[in-house]
Design a protein around this motif. Sequence first.
Motif, PDB file in Angstrom:
ATOM      1  N   ALA A 375      -1.615   1.056  -7.948  1.00 24.01           N
ATOM      2  CA  ALA A 375      -1.105   0.011  -8.835  1.00 24.01           C
ATOM      3  C   ALA A 375      -0.257  -1.013  -8.100  1.00 24.01           C
ATOM      4  O   ALA A 375      -0.173  -2.169  -8.519  1.00 24.01           O
ATOM      5  N   ALA A 376       0.374  -0.622  -7.004  1.00 25.86           N
ATOM      6  CA  ALA A 376       1.287  -1.516  -6.281  1.00 25.86           C
ATOM      7  C   ALA A 376       0.584  -2.466  -5.317  1.00 25.86           C
ATOM      8  O   ALA A 376       1.222  -3.379  -4.776  1.00 25.86           O
ATOM      9  N   GLN A 377      -0.721  -2.297  -5.089  1.00 18.68           N
ATOM     10  CA  GLN A 377      -1.384  -3.056  -4.035  1.00 18.68           C
ATOM     11  C   GLN A 377      -1.643  -4.519  -4.407  1.00 18.68           C
ATOM     12  O   GLN A 377      -1.744  -4.873  -5.577  1.00 18.68           O
ATOM     13  N   ARG A 378      -1.753  -5.354  -3.372  1.00 21.67           N
ATOM     14  CA  ARG A 378      -2.179  -6.747  -3.544  1.00 21.67           C
ATOM     15  C   ARG A 378      -3.684  -6.777  -3.787  1.00 21.67           C
ATOM     16  O   ARG A 378      -4.451  -6.230  -3.005  1.00 21.67           O
ATOM     17  N   ALA A 379      -4.111  -7.448  -4.849  1.00 27.69           N
ATOM     18  CA  ALA A 379      -5.543  -7.511  -5.155  1.00 27.69           C
ATOM     19  C   ALA A 379      -6.322  -8.164  -4.027  1.00 27.69           C
ATOM     20  O   ALA A 379      -7.460  -7.774  -3.737  1.00 27.69           O
ATOM     21  N   GLU A 380      -5.708  -9.145  -3.368  1.00 28.83           N
ATOM     22  CA  GLU A 380      -6.429  -9.886  -2.333  1.00 28.83           C
ATOM     23  C   GLU A 380      -6.507  -9.126  -1.013  1.00 28.83           C
ATOM     24  O   GLU A 380      -7.376  -9.416  -0.169  1.00 28.83           O
ATOM     25  N   ASP A 381      -5.618  -8.151  -0.794  1.00 32.13           N
ATOM     26  CA  ASP A 381      -5.610  -7.411   0.469  1.00 32.13           C
ATOM     27  C   ASP A 381      -5.065  -6.004   0.231  1.00 32.13           C
ATOM     28  O   ASP A 381      -3.998  -5.630   0.726  1.00 32.13           O
ATOM     29  N   PRO A 382      -5.797  -5.183  -0.517  1.00 32.34           N
ATOM     30  CA  PRO A 382      -5.257  -3.868  -0.912  1.00 32.34           C
ATOM     31  C   PRO A 382      -5.344  -2.836   0.193  1.00 32.34           C
ATOM     32  O   PRO A 382      -6.187  -2.921   1.097  1.00 32.34           O
ATOM     33  N   GLY A 383      -4.474  -1.829   0.097  1.00 31.14           N
ATOM     34  CA  GLY A 383      -4.547  -0.696   0.997  1.00 31.14           C
ATOM     35  C   GLY A 383      -5.560   0.328   0.508  1.00 31.14           C
ATOM     36  O   GLY A 383      -6.227   0.141  -0.521  1.00 31.14           O
ATOM     37  N   VAL A 384      -5.659   1.422   1.239  1.00 28.30           N
ATOM     38  CA  VAL A 384      -6.652   2.463   0.952  1.00 28.30           C
ATOM     39  C   VAL A 384      -5.930   3.773   0.664  1.00 28.30           C
ATOM     40  O   VAL A 384      -4.978   4.140   1.362  1.00 28.30           O
ATOM     41  N   LEU A 385      -6.407   4.489  -0.357  1.00 25.19           N
ATOM     42  CA  LEU A 385      -5.834   5.776  -0.726  1.00 25.19           C
ATOM     43  C   LEU A 385      -6.630   6.911  -0.095  1.00 25.19           C
ATOM     44  O   LEU A 385      -7.848   7.009  -0.289  1.00 25.19           O
ATOM     45  N   VAL A 386      -5.943   7.769   0.685  1.00 20.93           N
ATOM     46  CA  VAL A 386      -6.526   9.006   1.212  1.00 20.93           C
ATOM     47  C   VAL A 386      -5.951  10.135   0.375  1.00 20.93           C
ATOM     48  O   VAL A 386      -4.739  10.351   0.346  1.00 20.93           O
TER      49      VAL A 386
END
Length: 457
Positions: A375-386
């Motif tokens: 939920a906290a990620q930037r839509a334009e440059d999101p991180g990845v969940l492991v």
Amino acid sequence: MGRLVVVSNRVGPLKDTGRAGGLAVALVDALTQTGGLWFGWSGEVSEEGTFGQIKEQRTKAVQLAQIDITPADYEDYYAGYANRTLWPVLHYRLDLAVFDRRHETGYRQVNDRFATRLRPLIEADDVLWVHDYHFLTFAAALRAMEVGNPIGFFLHIPFPAPEILAALPNAGSIVRAMLAYDLIGFQTRRDAANFRRFVVEELGGTEVGDSRLSAGGRTVIVKAYPIGIDAEAFSKFAMSPEARRSVSRLEKQLAGRQQIIGVDRIDYSKGLPERFRAFERLLDDYPENRGRVSLMQIAPPSRSELDAYIEIRRTLEELTGHVNGRFSDIDWTPIRFLTRSFPRRVLAGIYRASRVGLVTPLRDGMNLVAKEYVAAQRAEDPGVLVLSRFAGAAEGMPEALVVNPHSAEEVAQGLQSAITMPLEERRDRWQAMFDRLCREDAHAWAQAILSDLRSVA
């Protein structure tokens, strides 16, 4: 429509203090809709205990009612049976479980006394919603006092396979007491299936229709209700002034490097030593990450008086020193291990500044950190969940990189895939998860349970 009465080990707060979790926010919303009562332990230990004065706090719609417990109750009910017996058994850790009849007796007595104190506060058309492993026998105590109101229960942690639970002395008696509830909710379909199997195989129950069990003359709804978060509100946290300051500080400190973030209480169920070893494996197997990728692990203490938690903290400190000693450079430290908590808005900023969210419990009911990270990620440059396959969240987040936390090699491979994942793929995975989080949020979770529970009435 009658009031909602919520019972939980800890109560409140009624207002968002910046540290309140998503569960508290969801429960306050549900209580406010119809007016309600939130009842539970004050967190205080006193000689009067449950026989002492009820501590009350009110808003226009919601009443908080809290009672103390005695030092003996704390040792037997809370530190003893709840946390030395039920917690490890329900997390599949029979090797750490303490089986002491005195603790079980104390646990049942505290459930009975809490029920006795709540009984005069219950009105005829109230609906009761009881939370978590501290109150497995609570409804049975209320039924013995002729409370006929609908009573639902939600277990926030895992429910193990019957082969594991059968090792708990008097497991059949505990589960039989749980059948006094009208509805029993679990985080995942696997947990609900484990409970149904136990009732059928050990107690002679039968499955009747969709999500219903019949046993001991009662029919009970047994179903998975995966808990959510307020994803839209948490995404706004990530743009708050507190979050922006966190992002700015981290970006300055990282200086173009990438960060992996883990946020967990210090607990043997969270797989933290395995996580640190997997990060070391990443640096061994993919040496191009040395000097470029770091792990920040935020791990506030939990139940620090118990031996198992003292030992795991010592192990984590030793692993941190070992990895940092092997790989640190003048301007780069591989692992930053922070044993303190942060307000949720600050955490939202830390999540946003981190390229990878690493959530690898050995066993977890749900794990809302996974959802908050997305939920906290930037839509334009999101991180990845492991994400660990043994976290309840994995059942509803197939777009995460799902790994076996017991395999350092597999987690390291997942981290490498996350670090090198192309932007377009990161966006696609993130968007699918975020859209689902917004649909299946904390409000929808509460309404699904309460709708089914009110149908019992």
